[in-house]
Motif scaffolding. Sequence first.
Motif, PDB file in Angstrom:
ATOM      1  N   ASN A 297     -36.891  66.126   9.093  1.00  0.00           N
ATOM      2  CA  ASN A 297     -35.655  65.735   8.421  1.00  0.00           C
ATOM      3  C   ASN A 297     -34.620  66.856   8.495  1.00  0.00           C
ATOM      4  O   ASN A 297     -33.429  66.618   8.749  1.00  0.00           O
ATOM      5  N   GLN A 298     -35.069  68.088   8.271  1.00  0.00           N
ATOM      6  CA  GLN A 298     -34.167  69.226   8.370  1.00  0.00           C
ATOM      7  C   GLN A 298     -33.592  69.348   9.783  1.00  0.00           C
ATOM      8  O   GLN A 298     -32.387  69.557   9.970  1.00  0.00           O
ATOM      9  N   ARG A 299     -34.425  69.204  10.787  1.00  0.00           N
ATOM     10  CA  ARG A 299     -33.978  69.294  12.183  1.00  0.00           C
ATOM     11  C   ARG A 299     -33.030  68.150  12.529  1.00  0.00           C
ATOM     12  O   ARG A 299     -32.037  68.348  13.231  1.00  0.00           O
ATOM     13  N   ARG A 300     -33.360  66.956  12.053  1.00  0.00           N
ATOM     14  CA  ARG A 300     -32.515  65.780  12.303  1.00  0.00           C
ATOM     15  C   ARG A 300     -31.095  66.032  11.826  1.00  0.00           C
ATOM     16  O   ARG A 300     -30.116  65.782  12.547  1.00  0.00           O
ATOM     17  N   ARG A 301     -30.952  66.528  10.621  1.00  0.00           N
ATOM     18  CA  ARG A 301     -29.622  66.763  10.066  1.00  0.00           C
ATOM     19  C   ARG A 301     -28.882  67.851  10.848  1.00  0.00           C
ATOM     20  O   ARG A 301     -27.683  67.725  11.116  1.00  0.00           O
ATOM     21  N   TYR A 302     -29.606  68.893  11.222  1.00  0.00           N
ATOM     22  CA  TYR A 302     -28.956  69.970  11.978  1.00  0.00           C
ATOM     23  C   TYR A 302     -28.497  69.484  13.349  1.00  0.00           C
ATOM     24  O   TYR A 302     -27.346  69.720  13.745  1.00  0.00           O
ATOM     25  N   ILE A 303     -29.370  68.810  14.072  1.00  0.00           N
ATOM     26  CA  ILE A 303     -29.052  68.456  15.456  1.00  0.00           C
ATOM     27  C   ILE A 303     -27.900  67.455  15.516  1.00  0.00           C
ATOM     28  O   ILE A 303     -27.012  67.553  16.367  1.00  0.00           O
ATOM     29  N   VAL A 304     -27.863  66.497  14.583  1.00  0.00           N
ATOM     30  CA  VAL A 304     -26.779  65.510  14.587  1.00  0.00           C
ATOM     31  C   VAL A 304     -25.457  66.173  14.209  1.00  0.00           C
ATOM     32  O   VAL A 304     -24.413  65.923  14.832  1.00  0.00           O
ATOM     33  N   ASP A 305     -25.494  67.024  13.211  1.00  0.00           N
ATOM     34  CA  ASP A 305     -24.280  67.743  12.813  1.00  0.00           C
ATOM     35  C   ASP A 305     -23.754  68.596  13.969  1.00  0.00           C
ATOM     36  O   ASP A 305     -22.544  68.584  14.265  1.00  0.00           O
ATOM     37  N   ARG A 306     -24.645  69.295  14.641  1.00  0.00           N
ATOM     38  CA  ARG A 306     -24.225  70.166  15.734  1.00  0.00           C
ATOM     39  C   ARG A 306     -23.714  69.350  16.929  1.00  0.00           C
ATOM     40  O   ARG A 306     -22.718  69.718  17.561  1.00  0.00           O
ATOM     41  N   LEU A 307     -24.370  68.269  17.261  1.00  0.00           N
ATOM     42  CA  LEU A 307     -23.914  67.426  18.371  1.00  0.00           C
ATOM     43  C   LEU A 307     -22.502  66.905  18.128  1.00  0.00           C
ATOM     44  O   LEU A 307     -21.654  66.931  19.026  1.00  0.00           O
ATOM     45  N   ASN A 308     -22.255  66.447  16.917  1.00  0.00           N
ATOM     46  CA  ASN A 308     -20.913  65.948  16.601  1.00  0.00           C
ATOM     47  C   ASN A 308     -19.870  67.061  16.683  1.00  0.00           C
ATOM     48  O   ASN A 308     -18.756  66.858  17.175  1.00  0.00           O
ATOM     49  N   LYS A 309     -20.245  68.260  16.239  1.00  0.00           N
ATOM     50  CA  LYS A 309     -19.298  69.372  16.255  1.00  0.00           C
ATOM     51  C   LYS A 309     -18.958  69.831  17.673  1.00  0.00           C
ATOM     52  O   LYS A 309     -17.833  70.274  17.941  1.00  0.00           O
ATOM     53  N   ILE A 310     -19.907  69.742  18.598  1.00  0.00           N
ATOM     54  CA  ILE A 310     -19.641  70.213  19.958  1.00  0.00           C
ATOM     55  C   ILE A 310     -19.029  69.122  20.835  1.00  0.00           C
ATOM     56  O   ILE A 310     -18.760  69.355  22.015  1.00  0.00           O
ATOM     57  N   GLY A 311     -18.846  67.926  20.256  1.00  0.00           N
ATOM     58  CA  GLY A 311     -18.127  66.895  20.986  1.00  0.00           C
ATOM     59  C   GLY A 311     -18.955  65.776  21.563  1.00  0.00           C
ATOM     60  O   GLY A 311     -18.482  65.023  22.425  1.00  0.00           O
ATOM     61  N   LEU A 312     -20.186  65.620  21.080  1.00  0.00           N
ATOM     62  CA  LEU A 312     -21.015  64.495  21.505  1.00  0.00           C
ATOM     63  C   LEU A 312     -21.228  63.580  20.296  1.00  0.00           C
ATOM     64  O   LEU A 312     -22.083  63.854  19.439  1.00  0.00           O
ATOM     65  N   PRO A 313     -20.450  62.491  20.196  1.00  0.00           N
ATOM     66  CA  PRO A 313     -20.561  61.610  19.034  1.00  0.00           C
ATOM     67  C   PRO A 313     -21.982  61.083  18.859  1.00  0.00           C
ATOM     68  O   PRO A 313     -22.587  60.587  19.814  1.00  0.00           O
ATOM     69  N   CYS A 314     -22.487  61.206  17.643  1.00  0.00           N
ATOM     70  CA  CYS A 314     -23.880  60.826  17.400  1.00  0.00           C
ATOM     71  C   CYS A 314     -24.018  60.236  16.005  1.00  0.00           C
ATOM     72  O   CYS A 314     -23.614  60.860  15.020  1.00  0.00           O
ATOM     73  N   HIS A 315     -24.596  59.022  15.922  1.00  0.00           N
ATOM     74  CA  HIS A 315     -24.856  58.434  14.617  1.00  0.00           C
ATOM     75  C   HIS A 315     -26.060  59.134  14.001  1.00  0.00           C
ATOM     76  O   HIS A 315     -26.871  59.746  14.701  1.00  0.00           O
ATOM     77  N   MET A 316     -26.191  59.068  12.689  1.00  0.00           N
ATOM     78  CA  MET A 316     -27.306  59.697  11.997  1.00  0.00           C
ATOM     79  C   MET A 316     -28.531  58.785  12.073  1.00  0.00           C
ATOM     80  O   MET A 316     -28.533  57.688  11.508  1.00  0.00           O
ATOM     81  N   PRO A 317     -29.584  59.196  12.780  1.00  0.00           N
ATOM     82  CA  PRO A 317     -30.789  58.357  12.841  1.00  0.00           C
ATOM     83  C   PRO A 317     -31.469  58.306  11.481  1.00  0.00           C
ATOM     84  O   PRO A 317     -31.565  59.322  10.788  1.00  0.00           O
TER      85      PRO A 317
END
Length: 398
Positions: A297-317
Amino acid sequence: MSNEAPPPLSRLVRDLPQSGIRKFFDIAAQMQDVISLSVGEPDFDTPWSICEAAYEAMKAGHTHYTSNSGTPELRRAIGAYLKKLYNVEYNESEILVTIGVSEGLDLTMRALLDPGDEVIVPEPCFVSYTACVTLAGGKPVSIETRAEDGFQISVAQLEAAWTPRTKAILMGFPSNPTGATLTREAVQAIVDFAVRKNIYLVSDEIYDRLTYEGSHTCVPSLPGARERTILLNGFSKAYAMTGWRIGYACAPTSVLAAMTKIHQYTIMSAPTTAQIAALTALTTADGEVQKMITEYNQRRRYIVDRLNKIGLPCHMPQGAFYAFPSIAHTGLTSEEFAEQLLKEEHVAVVPGSAFGAGGEGHIRCSCANSLEKIEIAMTRIERFLKKIAKTLPKSAAA
């Protein structure tokens, strides 16, 4: 000695594409300094209590065949587990222990399908779904789910895909690769559709315990579902037991008897030590499972937040351990993106096209790696995006 070429192999197998997941995993294995976000396997080792139970069983001589269906003790424990979590009841004659969900899926398709029968498969989906339908002589009929809709299935889509040849709906939630889950109301709508059309539901619930938002809905627990559902599950993901190859199928007696008939001829029985390990997993390892879920869960939140910040739109799984960001704006196909990223930055991801046409324009990033390595991988992906942005037309880079 004849120089004549041997007869051709099965056309069905010749036409079957290689797994897009294994392709990138195999390439990455030959390279140095690769961070793999490609394979859906827990990075945790199997909890020691489970390994110790198998070790002690081997020392005690429990190395022989079990019954075709699996040990009565394990099947009773699976039944109790499902009753406790989801209030759905299966007796021993309705549970078959399999070589992972993979065998359960293969048995299901071969037991249900006659040549030309159709199976509705929502995409993006796990790579084995359409392949198993095809290998059983069936025809997969894909329906596309979309990120903007949360990768949900609509009854309207099912209606449009249904024909008189439709035999079943095959679905997996939480989803690999999207991480999407379905609400209880959404699952009930699918069940009601299956009842109206008198078709089977094949539900792969291997990621059931890895549900982070809301609660998992076990399909056969709903009104009208149990008598037409084949429930597939196992120990690989939640218990970090991928290499043990142990799963189970639950179904009405008539369906399970047909599956067991195939299982008798092709497998005999699941490995005895793996069955003993699985029994221990159900009875002793819940605390370890909860620790792994917290970390995912911790990794999920980090990776989605980071992907969105670097410009890869990602919904929260909401479940599983994958992120499925869009790379469509880069102008690259998902395979081009994954190949270039691996070559230039030594980060392995899976192109969305591996999960069906509906996955194109996305990549799958597994969260089953340490947070430290995920952080490094995100930095490399960000650097890669900056490099390719310089080569893109302004319209694509905008």
